[in-house]
Design an enzyme around this catalytic site. Structure first.
Site: not given
Length: 583
Positions: A201-203
């Protein structure tokens, strides 16, 4: 002579056997005439018992049992004229995913029982949800979670547990990451509800936009997991399911990771900086996160803060707000549409619920009207783990906020919405049902005093799994702040006000209230916009069966109420809120 090891498989009354070669082997079993497992709304969810037996000669050494379902799943990421798609395909059927993000349902996971999973996921299904994303900042949930999704027909998008942070790729962590991934891929792969593995998630987005590259100064940060280790594990152990490297992810470093035209998109400029009207500025291919905050139910706050005089900025309320500048964003977001109710906590609480509903409705209506370019919305978030002001539709005590009830409308198979396009105002009729939608739409241009200024009926014909667009006649478009447009068809309603509420000269709302066991009936004498019964103000255990509803003069609505032991009209009226004149 030493007997060899064999494995025996049983599914649907069929049996197959195979010998093991050393410590591994493959047994193939053909099961004819199976009934396909479908997501809810598309078909049934038949499940089959599978049993694998390990034998040494005729001696049973071990038995493994699971329930499985038969279905195919794919992810269409082909480039097209609009960019790069991201469309789930189940049993050959292309889906607009009606999703929610799931976080751990309690700060102490051991308190989440099988019954609680079933109740919470049942709430999701009842709201029209057909996809649940298990967010990467949470945990791999227990078997009870995935069993419930199998039974309810809820598709599961499973993040690997990496979120909003850089992770070193050196040993020993690298070995632990792969071992954990292997264990959970094997554990979860029998579940037919599981349709997608997501690396993080969102890295990937964070590395590009959050100044990670400079601060990391060449150190590893997790890219090797998302683009190397995890897709290799999934390809080896669970090759029938698609894998995506992250959310958001545009599919290539040649594009911005959060490019709305390619792959998955997280829409957080809205809420953090921009007004929710800006949702209408883009048509992402798949909106995997978007949301707007509102406080929990009144009874939830009262339980959590029993000795506090509640106010937006009281110490306990602020402690239960963990978003960066959360109350500031709430206020700025409200003031774009309403006059801020200084010193009136009850009005503040109601308007914040309305604004959350308006925000999510703005996005989902717009994006659903652009199917199949946009192929899904995943609301941030379904649930909460403590009694906090947040983006959740169900608060930390399990009470359903008005947003939850709005999702029933927004995620229904059939949705009416009025949309402003370059050509003018249009009626969009989204039909995700299996049958064509035909009928008549009644369009009324009305004044806020309740008079009908203009009216016309138009034919509606929308094929299954498509969106129909009908131009609104120019003479029916509202002229200024004193007018609005109403569209009604088959018990569904869409309304369009051309200006923010703070500019609308509402009349003082007038309505009658009657009560009966399990019901409150409201009869409107004027326009009553966004009427809400906050049942938990009547009794903490009480629940209403609907959220916001708009009534025209002469209309009535009956709201079902559970858990209210002493029905009383005056008490009911005190728990009813709606739009009122400014000032």
């Amino acid at each position: 002579m030493e007997a060899s090891l064999r494995v025996e498989a049983r599914v649907g009354g069929r049996v197959a056997r195979a010998a093991l070669d050393g410590s591994s082997g493959t047994v193939r079993l053909r099961v004819p005439d199976v009934r396909l497992w479908w997501p809810r709304g598309y078909g049934e969810q038949p499940l089959y018992d599978v049993e694998l037996t390990l034998l040494h000669g005729e001696e049973v050494l071990d038995v493994w049992r699971r329930r499985i379902g038969f279905r195919t799943v794919g992810l269409d990421r082909r480039p097209d004229a609009h960019g790069t798609g991201f469309t789930l395909v189940v049993n050959g059927e292309r889906l607009f995913a009606r999703g929610v993000n799931w976080i751990p349902d309690d700060v102490f996971p051991s308190r989440v029982t099988r019954e609680r999973y079933r109740r919470r996921l049942g709430q999701a299904a009842a709201a029209g949800v057909d996809l649940v994303r298990v967010w990467g900042g949470g945990i791999y949930e227990s078997e009870d979670f995935y069993d419930a999704c199998d039974e309810l027909g809820l598709l599961v998008w499973q993040d690997f547990p990496f979120a909003c942070a850089a992770y070193p790729e050196e040993q020993p962590l690298r070995g632990e990451v792969e071992a954990e991934a292997r264990e959970n891929v094997v554990r979860l792969m029998p579940h037919p509800s599981l349709v997608l593995w997501n690396g993080n998630n969102e890295n990937l987005w964070g590395f590009r936009d959050w100044d990670w590259e400079r601060r990391l100064a060449g150190n590893s940060w997790g890219e090797g997991y998302y683009l190397g280790v995890l897709p290799r594990v999934v390809a080896e152990l669970d090759p029938t399911r698609p894998y995506t490297a992250g959310s958001p992810w545009s599919g290539s470093w040649d594009r911005h990771p959060n490019d709305p035209a390619h792959g998955t998109h997280h829409s957080w400029e809205v809420w953090n900086r921009e007004d929710y009207a800006d949702y209408r500025l883009t048509v992402p291919r798949f909106v995997a996160e978007f949301g707007w905050q509102a406080p929990p139910a009144f009874a939830t706050l009262a339980r959590a803060l029993p000795r506090e005089e509640l106010a937006p900025d009281s110490p306990g309320v602020l402690h239960h707000q963990k978003a960066d500048d959360g109350n500031g964003k709430l206020r700025r977001g409200l003031e774009r549409h309403f006059a801020f109710p200084e010193g009136d906590f009850d009005r503040w609480h109601y308007l914040m619920q309305v604004n959350q509903v308006r925000a999510l409705a703005t996005g989902i209506e717009h994006w659903r009207s652009h199917w199949p370019v946009c192929a899904g919305t995943v609301v941030w978030q379904l649930n909460d783990c403590w009694p906090v002001t947040s983006w959740a539709a169900i608060d930390g005590d399990g009470r359903e906020k008005p947003l939850y009830h709005e999702l029933k409308r927004l995620y229904a198979d059939r949705l009416l919405t009025l949309q402003a396009r370059e050509s003018g105002l249009v009626l969009a009729a989204a039909n995700q049902g299996a049958k064509a939608w035909t009928g008549v739409v009644r369009l009324r241009r009305m004044s806020v005093e309740g008079a009908v200024v203009g009216e016309v009926e138009v034919e509606l014909g929308v094929e299954a799994r498509t969106v129909g667009i009908v131009a609104v006649p120019r003479e029916l478009e509202p002229a200024g702040a004193k007018e609005f447009l109403v569209a009604d068809a088959d018990g569904l309603r869409a309304v369009h006000f051309p200006v923010p509420d703070r500019e609308i000269p509402y009349s003082r709302p007038e309505f009658d209230v009657t009560v009966a066991p399990g019901a409150v009936t409201v009869t409107a004498h004027t326009l009553v916009r966004d009427l809400l019964l906050q049942a938990d103000r009547l009794q903490p255990e009480a629940r209403a069966d609907r959220g916001l509803v708009t009534l025209l003069p002469g209309e009535r609505v009956t709201i079902g109420v559970r858990g209210w032991q002493t029905p009383d009209p005056a008490a009911a009226r005190s728990a009813l809120y709606c739009m009122e004149p400014a000032g």
